[in-house]
Design an enzyme around this catalytic site. Structure first.
Site, PDB file in Angstrom:
ATOM      1  N   CYS A 136      52.269  12.784 -70.413  1.00 22.02           N
ATOM      2  CA  CYS A 136      51.860  14.174 -70.251  1.00 22.02           C
ATOM      3  C   CYS A 136      51.917  14.559 -68.777  1.00 22.02           C
ATOM      4  O   CYS A 136      52.951  14.417 -68.139  1.00 22.02           O
ATOM      5  CB  CYS A 136      50.479  14.373 -70.862  1.00 22.02           C
ATOM      6  SG  CYS A 136      49.999  16.096 -71.083  1.00 22.02           S
ATOM      7  N   ILE A 137      50.816  14.975 -68.169  1.00 24.31           N
ATOM      8  CA  ILE A 137      50.798  15.403 -66.768  1.00 24.31           C
ATOM      9  C   ILE A 137      50.618  14.235 -65.799  1.00 24.31           C
ATOM     10  O   ILE A 137      50.873  14.370 -64.603  1.00 24.31           O
ATOM     11  CB  ILE A 137      49.697  16.479 -66.555  1.00 24.31           C
ATOM     12  CG1 ILE A 137      49.807  17.175 -65.184  1.00 24.31           C
ATOM     13  CG2 ILE A 137      48.294  15.868 -66.713  1.00 24.31           C
ATOM     14  CD1 ILE A 137      51.038  18.010 -64.998  1.00 24.31           C
TER      15      ILE A 137
END
Length: 224
Positions: A136-137
């Protein structure tokens, strides 16, 4: 003995902590691979607390370690006590807590500061040539710390399916090579032993996100 893998959390909840489904998927897939997860989180205050019904900040104060303990079912340690010598790999799930509590990416983007503890842990695993899994991030942490590394946060062209694609452009500005990958795929930077996958950077069915994280975990354990 199975591999011992450190899992670093950033709180509990997508908007102000670790993304719960991602964290859970990491723990499930580690178990499936016969690996032993050791969960850590920094003992610091969250940047802020978000009401996940309204999607708005509140006046509450919460602690990252205390909140992360919810996901770890209480079996968690202070990140300051992590000793890389006894561990085989590191995984950091996503969620906005990565960009708010482990770094200042949420407010400063490529000019962000990574928390000293988090940067120290990432550099220790990297120096020991032990694999690091990010989804994800959380690949932005590696983008900031390891210039020239190869990563994926999914796709670099914004659309309904990839609403956060501008993150890829910012990572390129830091000197990283971004590799476009579908949500069920991973990218392996062999030189740096970094394994990344997009997870909820993509508007995809949750089982596809779960499967992509599974491939990331499998690859991390294989490299360990």
């Amino acid at each position: 003995m199975g591999k011992r893998v450190a899992v670093v959390l950033a709180g509990c909840g997508v908007y102000d902590g670790s993304e719960i489904h991602e964290a859970s998927a990491v723990l499930v897939h580690l178990s499936r691979e016969g690996a032993q997860a050791e969960v850590y989180a920094p003992d610091v205050d969250q940047m802020h607390v978000v009401d996940h019904v309204k999607g708005q900040p509140t006046q509450e104060k919460r602690n990252v370690l205390v909140e992360s303990a919810r996901i770890a079912r209480g079996n968690i340690k202070d990140l300051a006590k992590l000793d890389v010598t006894g561990l085989d790999a590191l995984i950091i799930p996503g969620g906005f807590g990565v960009a708010k509590n482990l770094s200042t990416w949420a407010t400063q983007g490529k000019n962000c500061i990574i928390s000293k503890e988090v940067e120290g842990v990432l550099k220790a695993f990297h120096a020991a040539q032990k694999p690091i899994g990010l989804c994800c991030i959380s690949p932005v942490l590696a983008a900031k710390i390891f210039p020239g590394c190869e990563l994926t946060v999914g796709h670099d062209t914004e659309c309904e399916k990839w609403p956060y694609a501008k993150t890829a452009e910012t990572m390129k500005e830091l000197g990283c090579k971004h590799v476009n990958k579908h949500v069920t795929e991973v990218h392996v930077d062999v030189k740096n032993k970094l394994v990344t996958t997009s997870a909820f950077m993509c508007n995809a069915p949750i089982h596809e996100i779960y499967d992509g994280i599974g491939k990331m975990v499998k690859e991390v354990v294989r490299l360990a």
